[in-house]
Write a protein that holds these residues in place. Structure first.
Motif, PDB file in Angstrom:
ATOM      1  N   UNK A 232      -5.180  52.209  53.191  1.00  0.00           N
ATOM      2  CA  UNK A 232      -4.277  53.348  52.749  1.00  0.00           C
ATOM      3  C   UNK A 232      -3.444  53.891  53.703  1.00  0.00           C
ATOM      4  N   UNK A 233      -3.737  53.239  55.084  1.00  0.00           N
ATOM      5  CA  UNK A 233      -2.935  53.817  56.225  1.00  0.00           C
ATOM      6  C   UNK A 233      -3.071  52.618  57.156  1.00  0.00           C
ATOM      7  N   UNK A 234      -2.110  51.903  57.331  1.00  0.00           N
ATOM      8  CA  UNK A 234      -2.271  50.740  58.404  1.00  0.00           C
ATOM      9  C   UNK A 234      -1.765  51.289  59.701  1.00  0.00           C
ATOM     10  N   UNK A 235      -1.144  52.408  59.579  1.00  0.00           N
ATOM     11  CA  UNK A 235      -0.500  53.084  61.006  1.00  0.00           C
ATOM     12  C   UNK A 235       0.564  51.940  61.498  1.00  0.00           C
ATOM     13  N   UNK A 236       1.151  51.155  60.419  1.00  0.00           N
ATOM     14  CA  UNK A 236       2.291  50.504  61.051  1.00  0.00           C
ATOM     15  C   UNK A 236       3.654  50.974  61.014  1.00  0.00           C
ATOM     16  N   UNK A 237       3.943  52.134  60.315  1.00  0.00           N
ATOM     17  CA  UNK A 237       5.175  52.698  60.202  1.00  0.00           C
ATOM     18  C   UNK A 237       5.455  53.626  61.720  1.00  0.00           C
ATOM     19  N   UNK A 238       6.740  53.709  61.970  1.00  0.00           N
ATOM     20  CA  UNK A 238       6.797  54.485  63.262  1.00  0.00           C
ATOM     21  C   UNK A 238       6.457  55.992  63.086  1.00  0.00           C
ATOM     22  N   UNK A 239       6.689  56.620  61.903  1.00  0.00           N
ATOM     23  CA  UNK A 239       6.018  57.817  61.824  1.00  0.00           C
ATOM     24  C   UNK A 239       4.638  58.071  61.263  1.00  0.00           C
ATOM     25  N   UNK A 287      -1.537  54.222  46.116  1.00  0.00           N
ATOM     26  CA  UNK A 287      -2.597  54.326  47.024  1.00  0.00           C
ATOM     27  C   UNK A 287      -3.670  54.908  45.963  1.00  0.00           C
ATOM     28  N   UNK A 288      -3.583  55.638  45.212  1.00  0.00           N
ATOM     29  CA  UNK A 288      -4.390  56.227  43.938  1.00  0.00           C
ATOM     30  C   UNK A 288      -4.843  55.082  43.132  1.00  0.00           C
ATOM     31  N   UNK A 289      -3.942  54.203  42.828  1.00  0.00           N
ATOM     32  CA  UNK A 289      -4.195  53.188  41.860  1.00  0.00           C
ATOM     33  C   UNK A 289      -5.176  52.081  42.676  1.00  0.00           C
ATOM     34  N   UNK A 290      -4.983  52.009  44.035  1.00  0.00           N
ATOM     35  CA  UNK A 290      -5.686  51.281  44.931  1.00  0.00           C
ATOM     36  C   UNK A 290      -7.227  51.709  45.090  1.00  0.00           C
ATOM     37  N   UNK A 291      -7.242  53.039  44.983  1.00  0.00           N
ATOM     38  CA  UNK A 291      -8.455  53.781  45.193  1.00  0.00           C
ATOM     39  C   UNK A 291      -9.291  53.674  43.796  1.00  0.00           C
ATOM     40  N   UNK A 292      -8.581  53.614  42.657  1.00  0.00           N
ATOM     41  CA  UNK A 292      -9.188  53.620  41.535  1.00  0.00           C
ATOM     42  C   UNK A 292      -9.837  52.419  41.241  1.00  0.00           C
ATOM     43  N   UNK A 293      -9.306  51.104  41.617  1.00  0.00           N
ATOM     44  CA  UNK A 293      -9.939  49.870  41.710  1.00  0.00           C
ATOM     45  C   UNK A 293     -10.847  49.571  42.812  1.00  0.00           C
TER      46      UNK A 293
END
Length: 397
Positions: A232-239, A287-293
């Motif tokens: 849901x967040x890999x913290x890979x983005x710079x921000x 991400x919601x779709x990921x949660x739904x699965x």
């Protein structure tokens, strides 16, 4: 206060609509920079749109009674200076009109910002005759923040006054305007002093610098990493796509290493008796779709001091579901698996069907409620670490 908090991501839609039709569109050719090519090398792909502020505002304009934008000749890089006021009765926006199909096929939005004080900013995309999409991110005060937003980072604004989006998909070929807004002003507009204090929102003059702004058809690297996993967040983005909660909450990136084994979020704050502190993250449609699965979420938590952390899943319709996690102190990291069946309705939950619907979750909260449950736990500084945030199955991780 609850209703105001729930309307945070909806309210930014107001910023994206005022005055768009009255602003002239600057041709793309007038604001795209050319890129030098080394002899014998294949020509690089040109950006779909680029503004460099090399002596011009490149078509960016402002909305708001006290909003001003000008080339920042005194900055340490080419940039546009946006000056605005955070005050009740005035809402400001930095705006770039976009020509028809100008950013069709866009996969990334790259730029840098330097806010004069820590805040949460949002990049807003307005579709012609369609939905409003936004991506919120943390901007630390007094230093440059590099930002790389993927198309999947944008969340549909779904308030009752928002226009319908028939296909519930971000159609880049329909985008007619790009906006940059400081979300702090929304809390001041609410007139709710408690809400403003909760998010550390104060009235006053503000400014930020916007560096070279580029829209490309190539997705940023972190988008591929996230799409191929359950993150849901890999913290890979710079921000950081998070917002601090609690008047003094300070957000920072936590590098891989003690206490986390992979990159994550560090939240510093002072516990105050009867108050909560922590961070929230909006949840995008993918991400919601990921949660739904999935059957729940997995997260790694660590705290400098022992903490009672409330994890809340908030649905777009007002449903709120909580579970409480005891986190040991001493910066000892613990991976926690939370099944959706572990979450119970909050007292202020407003859910028409009375059940948690993972596909409707639009905000995810991590709140240290130690000082709410025990007044003696207040009056101290603490740091909370959050990492490894994933959707998980009902059996394995």
């Amino acid at each position: 206060m609850t209703e105001q908090r729930r309307g945070l991501w909806r309210a930014v839609a107001v910023l994206a609509t005022i005055g768009i039709a009255a602003v002239a569109v600057v041709p793309a050719a007038a604001r795209q920079a050319t890129t030098a090519t080394a002899p014998g090398a294949p020509p690089p792909k040109k950006p779909l749109l680029q503004t460099t502020f090399a002596g011009s505002d490149d078509g960016w304009t402002t909305l708001g009674a006290k909003a001003r934008a000008r080339v920042a000749a005194d900055a340490d890089r080419k940039a546009l200076r946006f000056e605005y006021a955070v005050e009740k009765g005035d809402v400001s926006l930095l705006l770039l009109p976009v020509g028809p199909t100008e950013i069709a096929g866009a996969k990334s939005f790259r730029f840098s910002v330097r806010a004069d004080q820590s805040t949460t900013l949002a990049l807003v995309l307005q579709e012609q005759g369609g939905g409003r999409w936004l991506a919120a991110f943390h901007a630390p005060g007094g230093k440059w923040q590099e930002v790389a937003l993927a198309d999947a980072d944008f969340t549909l604004s779904e308030g009752k006054n928002d226009p319908d989006d028939d296909n519930r998909a971000l159609d880049m070929e329909k985008v007619e305007a790009i906006g940059l807004a400081d979300l702090t002003q929304l809390f001041v507009q609410s007139g709710d002093a408690a809400l403003a204090a909760l998010f550390g929102a104060k009235s006053g003059e503000r400014s930020l610098l916007l560096g070279t702004f580029t829209v490309e058809a190539v997705a940023p690297a972190h988008a591929g990493t996230r799409a191929a996993t359950s993150y849901l967040d890999a913290f890979a983005a710079p921000q950081l796509g998070w917002m601090g909660i609690g008047g003094g909450a300070a957000l920072a990136r936590a590098p891989a290493g003690k206490p986390l084994t992979e990159p994550g979020l560090q939240v510093g704050y002072r516990r105050e008796a009867g108050k909560l502190a922590g961070a929230l993250r909006p949840v995008s449609l993918p991400q919601r779709a990921r949660l739904a699965r999935s059957g729940g979420i997995t997260v790694t938590l660590a705290s400098e001091r022992p903490a009672q952390v409330l994890v809340q899943l908030e649905e777009k319709g007002g449903g709120k579901y909580n579970t409480l996690v005891a986190v040991p102190g001493g910066k000892e990291a613990s991976m926690v698996k939370l099944l959706f069946t572990d979450f119970k309705p909050a007292q202020d939950s407003k859910d028409t069907n009375g059940r948690l619907d993972p596909e409707d979750v639009n905000n995810l909260f991590f709140l240290d409620v130690s000082a709410l449950l025990d007044a003696g736990a207040g009056g101290v500084e603490n740091t909370l670490w959050i990492g490894g945030l994933r959707a998980s199955s009902s059996t394995g991780v």
